[in-house]
Design an enzyme around this catalytic site. Sequence first.
Site, short mmCIF file in Angstrom:
data_model
loop_
_atom_site.label_atom_id
_atom_site.label_comp_id
_atom_site.label_asym_id
_atom_site.label_seq_id
_atom_site.Cartn_x
_atom_site.Cartn_y
_atom_site.Cartn_z
N LYS A 86 0.87 -1.18 0.00
CA LYS A 86 0.00 0.00 0.00
C LYS A 86 0.90 1.23 0.00
CE LYS A 86 -4.24 1.13 2.53
NZ LYS A 86 -4.88 0.92 3.82
O1 G3P Z 1 -8.55 2.10 4.18
C1 G3P Z 1 -8.35 3.41 4.66
C2 G3P Z 1 -9.12 3.61 5.90
O2 G3P Z 1 -8.58 2.85 6.94
C3 G3P Z 1 -9.27 5.01 6.33
O3 G3P Z 1 -10.42 5.04 7.10
O4 G3P Z 1 -12.03 5.91 8.70
O5 G3P Z 1 -9.57 6.40 8.98
O6 G3P Z 1 -10.87 7.49 7.19
P1 G3P Z 1 -10.74 6.28 8.03
#
Ligand code: G3P
Length: 220
Positions: A86
């Site tokens: 990633k």
């Molecule tokens: O896959 C990316 C994700 O983990 C981000 O999520 O909720 O931290 O914006 P969030």
Amino acid sequence: MKFFLDTADLAEIEEAASWGALAGVTTNPSLYARIGGKLDDFHDHIKRICDIVDGPVSAESVAMTRDEIIADGRELARIADNVVVKVPTMVEGLAATKVLAAEGIPVNMTLCFTVPQAILAARAGARYISPFIGRFDDISEDGLTQLEQVVTAINNYDFGHDVEIIAASVRSANHVTQAALMGADIATVPFNVLKKCVEHPLTDRGLDAFLKDWEKVQNA
Ligand code: G3P
């Protein structure tokens, strides 16, 4: 649309895998920190996830220069056959993706917010592109509209290799619904959102009714 789990928690991964719909996992440093992860155990932890999951496991590089990301990516890819590296969508990330992709190492370009970023990621050779929904919502913009634009734009072109869009930063079952309706290939969801996707109040009410009626049958 396929479901990935967005977590570093092995118990969540094992549980979701037992439901039969888990196609992959994505992790990031925040998620690893959330389960008390330690730097020197990171690669072993990715290996443990890869052993559970029958599908791609995205492991994030936190390096900031192309050479470091490439070195990191090669090391991560050696952990297991199903590792996907990633890489953040930025100039150094694009340059690293070009090299890693040419070596046959699959890359998931993350922190992608716009159509130009997504197209650049695909051109650099990214196998997966992760547009974020919730973080747009956090700044009072419409993350779903942004995702829809990325899906449309990517589907307009043949990049000469497979490119799948992972709807990321998913915060609700509605995000999952809309991502599916607009044709995102994958949604990566936190475990609590995956559980919400299974549940519905009418399902619960229906179950209650069945159980009550079954009791009547038993006592008849
Ligand atoms: O896959 C990316 C994700 O983990 C981000 O999520 O909720 O931290 O914006 P969030």
